[in-house]
Design an enzyme around this catalytic site. Structure first.
Site, PDB file in Angstrom:
ATOM      1  N   CYS B  89       0.846  -1.199   0.000  1.00 58.14           N
ATOM      2  CA  CYS B  89       0.000   0.000   0.000  1.00 58.14           C
ATOM      3  C   CYS B  89       0.888   1.258   0.000  1.00 58.14           C
ATOM      4  O   CYS B  89       1.545   1.537  -0.994  1.00 58.14           O
ATOM      5  CB  CYS B  89      -0.970  -0.053   1.179  1.00 58.14           C
ATOM      6  SG  CYS B  89      -2.390   1.025   0.992  1.00 58.14           S
ATOM      7  N   HIS B 195      -3.304  -5.934   1.029  1.00 60.17           N
ATOM      8  CA  HIS B 195      -2.650  -6.100   2.329  1.00 60.17           C
ATOM      9  C   HIS B 195      -2.552  -7.575   2.727  1.00 60.17           C
ATOM     10  O   HIS B 195      -3.479  -8.083   3.366  1.00 60.17           O
ATOM     11  CB  HIS B 195      -3.447  -5.357   3.403  1.00 60.17           C
ATOM     12  CG  HIS B 195      -3.325  -3.876   3.325  1.00 60.17           C
ATOM     13  ND1 HIS B 195      -2.390  -3.168   4.051  1.00 60.17           N
ATOM     14  CD2 HIS B 195      -4.007  -2.958   2.598  1.00 60.17           C
ATOM     15  CE1 HIS B 195      -2.511  -1.875   3.786  1.00 60.17           C
ATOM     16  NE2 HIS B 195      -3.483  -1.720   2.901  1.00 60.17           N
ATOM     17  N   GLU B 197      -0.884  -8.761   5.138  1.00 59.17           N
ATOM     18  CA  GLU B 197      -0.845  -8.875   6.612  1.00 59.17           C
ATOM     19  C   GLU B 197      -2.240  -8.857   7.227  1.00 59.17           C
ATOM     20  O   GLU B 197      -2.403  -9.187   8.396  1.00 59.17           O
ATOM     21  CB  GLU B 197       0.048  -7.760   7.203  1.00 59.17           C
ATOM     22  CG  GLU B 197      -0.590  -6.393   7.356  1.00 59.17           C
ATOM     23  CD  GLU B 197      -0.650  -5.589   6.057  1.00 59.17           C
ATOM     24  OE1 GLU B 197      -0.412  -6.176   4.980  1.00 59.17           O
ATOM     25  OE2 GLU B 197      -0.955  -4.380   6.112  1.00 59.17           O
TER      26      GLU B 197
END
Lengths: 86, 220
Positions: B89, B195, B197
């Site tokens: 990002c 993302h 994560e």
């Protein structure tokens, strides 16, 4: 050292879509202003700087434009430079 | 592998740095270390994460100010050693602004801040960042300025060198050629808008991000 003022304009390149400009264009027509064919948003950066001479001031501004103010993948820049010594 | 340390770079305005610790340490048992962006000391770090967020308030352009951080200056030598760097990002935006990856990320086509799961197609196996036994992934995106832009010449270079990492199936933000992530020629730098994560536990909606984070342990 001499004082200079630069007004730098940053514009999105014509090939790059400007969604924010499109949104403002649609607001303009809601305001009742017709006949707007295109509307694109850029940035204006005003810089006051010191340099020995105009050539050096120009070099500083060009470095700033090239490396920081604009991303040349999507943006073009131009600037006006003024000697403001009294 | 227990001595392997992933450095997570913290800029003023980073906000996915702690999520990354949770994913790497909590889900994968990989040691992490925060590195303040003003440090240029990355000795003892085996791979680096540039996390998501709004570094320097996204002023001027996303990532445009962060690229001048001392840490980013020292990243070049780090990358040359073959160690891995992932920019997610805002981290991806920093990698394009600093020239580690081609292209640029700009305002979403529809001006929306999009916070949603997105279906992605895995394009390259280079760098082994993604599970090659799958063609597709589901990862969340959360961005207002994630529209990848590149011109035709850059796209040709990306295609010819197999550098497109991920493509959106439904292109939510208007990215050029549906591109969601790219890698460098060596294959050890990955930038992506989704993302991973945030997709590391099935109870939180999916674990398609685990493979990519685990691959930080590799060496290109």
């Amino acid at each position: 050292m001499n004082q200079f003022e630069a007004k730098v304009s940053i514009r999105l390149r014509p090939s790059v879509l400007d969604p924010a400009g499109e949104a403002i264009k649609s607001a303009a027509s809601k305001l009742g202003v017709e006949g707007i064919n295109s509307l694109r948003i850029g940035k204006l950066i005003e810089v006051n700087l010191e340099a020995k001479e105009e050539k050096e001031a120009k070099e500083k501004i060009e470095l700033l434009c090239d490396r920081l103010f604009a991303n040349k993948v999507i943006e073009d820049f131009d600037y006006d430079l003024k000697d403001v010594n009294e | 592998m227990s001595d392997f340390i992933v450095g997570i770079v913290v800029f003023p305005g980073s906000n996915c740095d702690r999520d990354m610790v949770w994913a790497l340490e909590g889900c994968l048992g990989i040691k992490t270390k925060f590195i303040w962006h003003e440090s240029s000391d990355i000795t003892g770090v085996d791979s680096i994460v540039l996390p998501g967020g709004f570094s320097f308030g996204d002023y001027l352009r996303c990532g445009a100010v962060a690229r001048f951080s001392p840490l980013i200056n020292s990243l070049n030598d780090f990358v040359k050693t073959g160690r891995r760097v992932i920019g997610i990002c805002n981290g991806f935006q920093i990698l394009t602004e600093s020239g580690f990856l081609p292209g640029v990320l700009t305002t979403n086509k529809n001006l929306d801040f999009i916070c949603n799961d997105t279906e992605l197609e895995i394009i390259t196996s280079k760098g082994n960042w993604f599970n090659s036994s799958n063609n597709k992934l589901k990862l969340p995106i959360a961005h207002g300025e994630g529209r990848y832009f590149c011109d035709e010449d850059t796209f040709k270079e990306l295609s010819d060198n197999d550098l497109i990492a991920l493509r959106y199936l439904n292109n939510p933000n208007g990215s050029s050629y549906d591109i969601a992530g790219v890698i460098n020629k060596k294959g050890n730098v990955l930038g992506l808008m989704p993302h991973p994560e945030r997709a590391c536990d099935s109870s939180l909606g999916g674990n398609d991000g685990l493979f990519t984070l685990k691959s930080l342990l590799e060496f290109s």
